[in-house]
Motif scaffolding. Structure first.
Motif, mmCIF file in Angstrom:
data_model
loop_
_atom_site.group_PDB
_atom_site.id
_atom_site.type_symbol
_atom_site.label_atom_id
_atom_site.label_comp_id
_atom_site.label_asym_id
_atom_site.label_seq_id
_atom_site.Cartn_x
_atom_site.Cartn_y
_atom_site.Cartn_z
ATOM 1 N N UNK A 159 10.528 -9.299 -4.487
ATOM 2 C CA UNK A 159 10.180 -10.319 -5.455
ATOM 3 C C UNK A 159 10.126 -9.792 -6.899
ATOM 4 N N UNK A 160 9.409 -8.705 -7.112
ATOM 5 C CA UNK A 160 9.191 -8.219 -8.481
ATOM 6 C C UNK A 160 10.522 -7.838 -9.119
ATOM 7 N N UNK A 161 10.739 -8.309 -10.347
ATOM 8 C CA UNK A 161 11.969 -7.982 -11.047
ATOM 9 C C UNK A 161 12.069 -6.483 -11.264
ATOM 10 N N UNK A 162 13.186 -5.907 -10.884
ATOM 11 C CA UNK A 162 13.397 -4.451 -10.985
ATOM 12 C C UNK A 162 12.302 -3.655 -10.266
ATOM 13 N N UNK A 163 11.680 -4.272 -9.304
ATOM 14 C CA UNK A 163 10.584 -3.613 -8.596
ATOM 15 C C UNK A 163 11.034 -2.362 -7.875
ATOM 16 N N UNK B 140 9.807 -4.861 -3.391
ATOM 17 C CA UNK B 140 11.190 -4.804 -2.954
ATOM 18 C C UNK B 140 11.873 -6.166 -3.103
ATOM 19 N N UNK C 153 13.568 -0.580 -8.641
ATOM 20 C CA UNK C 153 13.927 0.408 -9.656
ATOM 21 C C UNK C 153 12.675 1.172 -10.101
#
Lengths: 243, 665
Positions: free
Chosen positions: A97-101, A95, A103
């Motif tokens: 940190x991860x890019x487009x996580x 939610x 999504x």
């Protein structure tokens, strides 16, 4: 002898063991050609079974959703540890940190909900079109197995975020398993890898969700599609004579 | 139904349209990623750094600050990740003290900004460390059970690692924890680490020999109205409960009704009694109309509470009636006791107290049994011991972990007015416990303002979390039991009620006795025990004359001289009498260089804040003076004698001067 005949003569038997062991070349060829695992391409495909409108409906939508689920699922596996409490922390990582996580997660989630719904609609359509009747009765059974697998995938995936919702859903679900006569407790133990919903349950559900069930479903879908090509799809049975 | 050409075109159109829509949808997520909430703060921070940069290196460093997630990760501290610094960028940068939040430097705390890296932000402030948006990070999102602590309670977090009752520099927390022990929270509530808590409330056996049913009734109905400083809370009992409780207490053991007919104690001389009262310095511990030290009971109204016969027995030997009392046993003569008690009975009565009824009080057995039930129901035995009720079961719920209880697990009952937060709930529970629903038993404590905040802080500090060993500052439970005859005497004179030895004992005296032997001279100490003289004129709570026999004084002085010694303090500083030149130089340093007379008085001249130094040459050892002058805060943190950084030579001369005072050559 009579019993043997009753078994070998039954429809179920004949739909599974279709050719017998007759040692003729014709029979050998038929055995190979009519087996999805030995001959991926259907030996004979009816032209109308390949038509756009006959193929790309609910079944295809569920197949596309499944493809989306496999794709997003593999990417999600990169970020996920099936361990306590890291599993929930990974949700937070996705939610925050991860890019487009988010999504990715939402794609996976909504595609999963969608797949359950679409597979159900697919079943209804087949049912109301009486497409479960011969010659497609074998594919109907395969389809039911696929529906069960879809539901199991949905259920095993539910535990993986390791939040309260997941924990209690699986607690309730596995307690329901306990109601199975005689074997209930053992099945529950087998599912959870213990007596409570804990880390071993998480690991088991993870392996089921990411390896065993998707593999089984893929194979099942292969059989299903092959039979569609061979026996005709739902649309082919809408009460019209074959052309 | 075969597809004709037009149908196919239509499908291709929708295929193209959907592809486009899908592309747009796919673009939303990366765009949202790019414009994350912390982006504007990080750009702002870089601009401010550029603005403030003084050197080319600072300029280069500032330019290198890009937009990225910043975090404090600590694998040892249950794999904690705090990303608060993604927005609170200036926390460790002292140059950002004047910036506006969230870029501002962290305020000064006992822990330095460098230490933050070892335990992060959430440890103290709570909230959600992994989050990178404000709502989530501050724990305001509905999926997070521990939102940020309001700043006024932040000290609670000191208490997650610092398990001691007194946590240095966390005054509010220390006060709260002290209050919890003093008010007796642990009498009813189990809390990890406080199982050994002991109440100092009096035993309730033999009340019929001591007081009157009327007084008891008034007291139980509302103790604070009788004595505002009492620690006993307002139990909020009904009249019938009070009556039955009095009946129960009165019969433990069964009343001796003839006790009031006091024939063996003739009247004493109240004037001499008053002199004795002053001489014995009773107000070193007790108060009279609020004046005095306040560590022991208020004495005004005592005559309305106890009868004279009990008072005489108590003054003769308090330990026989109350074994756990802090009161020392004086050597009073029979006449002293008669006079002193006469003075107390004549002077210290409460005009508002109900007059004692002369006839004997014989409660019916049923009432007594009801009283016992009431006594049990309200958990009175948590604090008071009484014969026949040995079980000291705690009636309240356990409080371990209360400081981290999720709000959705709290019972707000009738209190719809309360904000749904843990600290508000605790505050209301502590300040008006019965307001939540009917049938609750927790009594009413008087907790307001700072005290209430302190107790809330102390409760919030009890998170029940498992903190890694290396972070924990364990609670040190001091244990000191003086041995042998010395121990007997210390017990009799209750030295440890006021003095501290090795962390055990009271804090009334400014002089811990731990190194008394290195500090004072034996002959002086013996005389002081016999006839205490004034050392600090500013204090009301001075050493009490215990009237001890010379033999006891000599033994105590000798024991302390030989045992209460610190080897760091030179025992013999001068091998021979110091040179008068050094004494003169010391005197000069005393008056001119360091201005010691601002606080210390010699020959009636000087301030009265510090101890008198008239007799310092007889009282103190030169080695002690030398050691003290070189750094008095080594002795106790709160010593107010300034540390001037005195050089060694000056310290020697000051010691020479001070040890010449009061000595006849």
């Amino acid at each position: 002898m009579k019993l043997e005949k009753m078994i070998t003569g039954s429809r179920v038997w004949r739909s599974i063991v279709r050719h017998g062991v007759e040692p003729t070349n014709r029979n050998r060829v038929l055995t190979v050609v009519q087996n999805v695992f030995l001959h991926l391409h259907s030996a004979k495909v009816r032209r109308r079974n390949l038509e756009f409108s006959s193929t790309y409906y609910l079944g295809a939508v569920s197949l596309i959703l499944f493809a989306i689920l496999v794709g997003t699922g593999i990417v999600l596996m990169i970020y996920y540890h099936p361990s306590v409490p890291q599993a929930y922390n990974d949700m937070k990582e996705l939610k925050f940190v991860v890019g487009s996580g988010m999504f990715l997660r939402n794609m996976h989630r909504w595609a999963a909900h969608g797949m359950v719904i679409v597979v159900f609609l697919h079943l209804l359509r087949v049912f109301y079109h009486r497409a479960y009747k011969p010659p497609r009765e074998f594919n109907w059974v395969v389809g039911i197995v696929l529906l069960l697998m879809t539901l199991l995938l949905s259920y095993t995936g539910y535990l993986l975020p390791w939040d309260q919702l997941a924990f209690w859903a699986v607690s309730v679900g596995t307690n329901m398993v306990k109601a199975v006569p005689v074997l209930g407790d053992r099945i529950r133990y087998l599912l959870l890898g213990g007596n409570v919903v804990g880390e071993s349950a998480l690991l088991r559900f993870y392996v089921l969700h990411c390896v065993i069930l998707p593999l089984a479903l893929t194979i099942g879908v292969g059989v299903h599609l092959w039979r569609v090509r061979k026996d005709g799809s739902v649309a082919g049975s809408s009460g019209r004579k074959r052309g | 139904m075969r597809n004709d050409g037009g149908g196919l075109d239509r499908i291709w159109f929708w295929f193209a349209a959907m592809s486009f829509v899908f592309l747009v949808v796919l673009a939303i997520s990366p765009i949202k990623d790019y414009f994350r909430e912390y982006r504007k703060y990080q750009i702002d921070y870089r601009d401010q750094l550029l603005e403030r940069a003084g050197t080319s290196r600072e300029l280069r460093d500032a330019n290198r600050e890009g937009v990225r997630i910043r975090q404090i990760w600590n694998p040892d501290y249950p794999n904690r990740v705090d990303r608060c610094t993604s927005c609170h960028l200036g926390v460790e940068n002292p140059g950002m003290a004047d910036a506006s939040p969230p870029l501002r430097t962290h305020p000064m705390t006992p822990h330095t900004p460098e230490q933050f890296a070892s335990f992060g932000c959430v440890t103290c402030h709570r909230g959600q460390g992994r989050a990178t948006t404000m709502m989530d990070a501050h724990g305001l999102a509905s999926d997070w059970a521990t939102p940020m602590l309001p700043l006024r309670y932040t000290e609670a977090s000191c208490g997650t690692c610092h398990m001691d009752e007194e946590v240095p520099e966390a005054n509010l927390l220390s006060r709260g924890r002290t209050l919890m022990a003093e008010l007796g929270c642990y009498a009813c509530h189990e809390v990890d680490g406080h199982e050994a808590w002991e109440s100092d409330a009096p035993d309730l056996d033999g009340l019929s020999r001591k007081t009157s049913p009327e007084w008891l009734r008034t007291w139980i109905a509302d103790p604070q109205s009788v004595r505002p400083t009492t620690k006993m809370p307002y139990i909020q009992l009904g009249q019938s409960e009070i009556d039955s409780l009095v009946a129960f207490l009165w019969t433990r053991p069964a009343g001796e009704d003839d006790f009031l007919q006091d024939e063996e104690n003739p009247a004493g001389d109240p004037d001499r009694g008053e002199t004795l009262f002053r001489e014995s310095r009773c107000i070193s511990c007790h108060t009279v109309d609020g004046r005095g030290n306040g560590s022991a009971a208020e004495l005004s109204g005592i005559a309305s509470k106890v009868n004279r016969r009990w008072l005489i027995e108590y003054l003769e030997n308090p330990h026989a009636l109350q074994p756990e009392t802090k009161m020392p046993r004086y050597y009073f003569t029979r006449q002293d006791l008669l006079d002193l008690s006469q003075y107390l009975m004549d002077e210290l009565w409460d005009p508002e107290a109900p007059p004692p009824v002369e006839q004997a009080f014989r409660p019916p057995q049923k009432m007594v049994e009801g009283g016992m039930r009431t006594f049990r129901k309200y958990g009175c035995s948590g604090c008071h011991q009484i014969s026949g009720l040995t079980d000291r079961s705690r009636i309240g719920p356990e409080l371990t972990g209360i400081g981290r209880k999720p709000v959705d697990q709290l019972d707000f009952g009738r209190r719809d007015d309360l904000p749904r937060t843990l600290h508000d709930w605790i505050g209301a529970k502590v300040s008006s416990p019965r307001s939540f629903r009917d049938g609750l038993k927790m009594p009413q404590f008087i907790l307001e303002g700072e005290d209430l905040t302190a107790v809330i802080t102390a409760l919030l500090s009890n998170t029940g979390e498992v903190i890694p060993e290396e972070y924990r500052v364990e609670r040190v439970i001091a244990n000191y039991d003086p041995p042998g005859r010395f121990g007997e005497l210390v017990d009799r004179y209750r030295c440890l009620s006021c003095h501290e030895v090795e962390g055990v004992g009271g804090d009334i005296s400014t002089a811990p006795l731990t190194v008394e032997g290195s500090r004072v001279q034996e002959s002086w100490l013996k005389n002081y025990l016999l006839r205490p003289s004034t050392i600090r004129p500013i204090l009301t709570d001075r050493m009490i004359p215990l009237r001890m026999p010379e033999e006891d004084a000599a033994f105590l002085a000798n024991f302390m001289q030989n045992v209460y010694v610190d080897d760091d303090i030179p025992a013999r500083l001068f091998s021979e009498e110091p040179d008068p030149a050094n004494v003169r130089r010391g005197s000069h340093l005393f008056y001119e260089r360091y201005g010691c007379q601002a606080c210390h008085m010699i020959d009636g001249r000087g301030g009265y804040f510090g101890p008198l130094l008239d007799e310092a040459g007889v009282r103190l050892k030169p080695g002690w003076v030398y050691w003290w002058v070189l750094g008095s805060q080594r002795w106790r943190d709160d010593v107010r004698c300034p540390d001037y950084g005195v050089p060694d030579r000056d310290a020697l001369d000051l010691a020479a001067f001070i040890s010449s005072l009061g000595r006849t050559p």
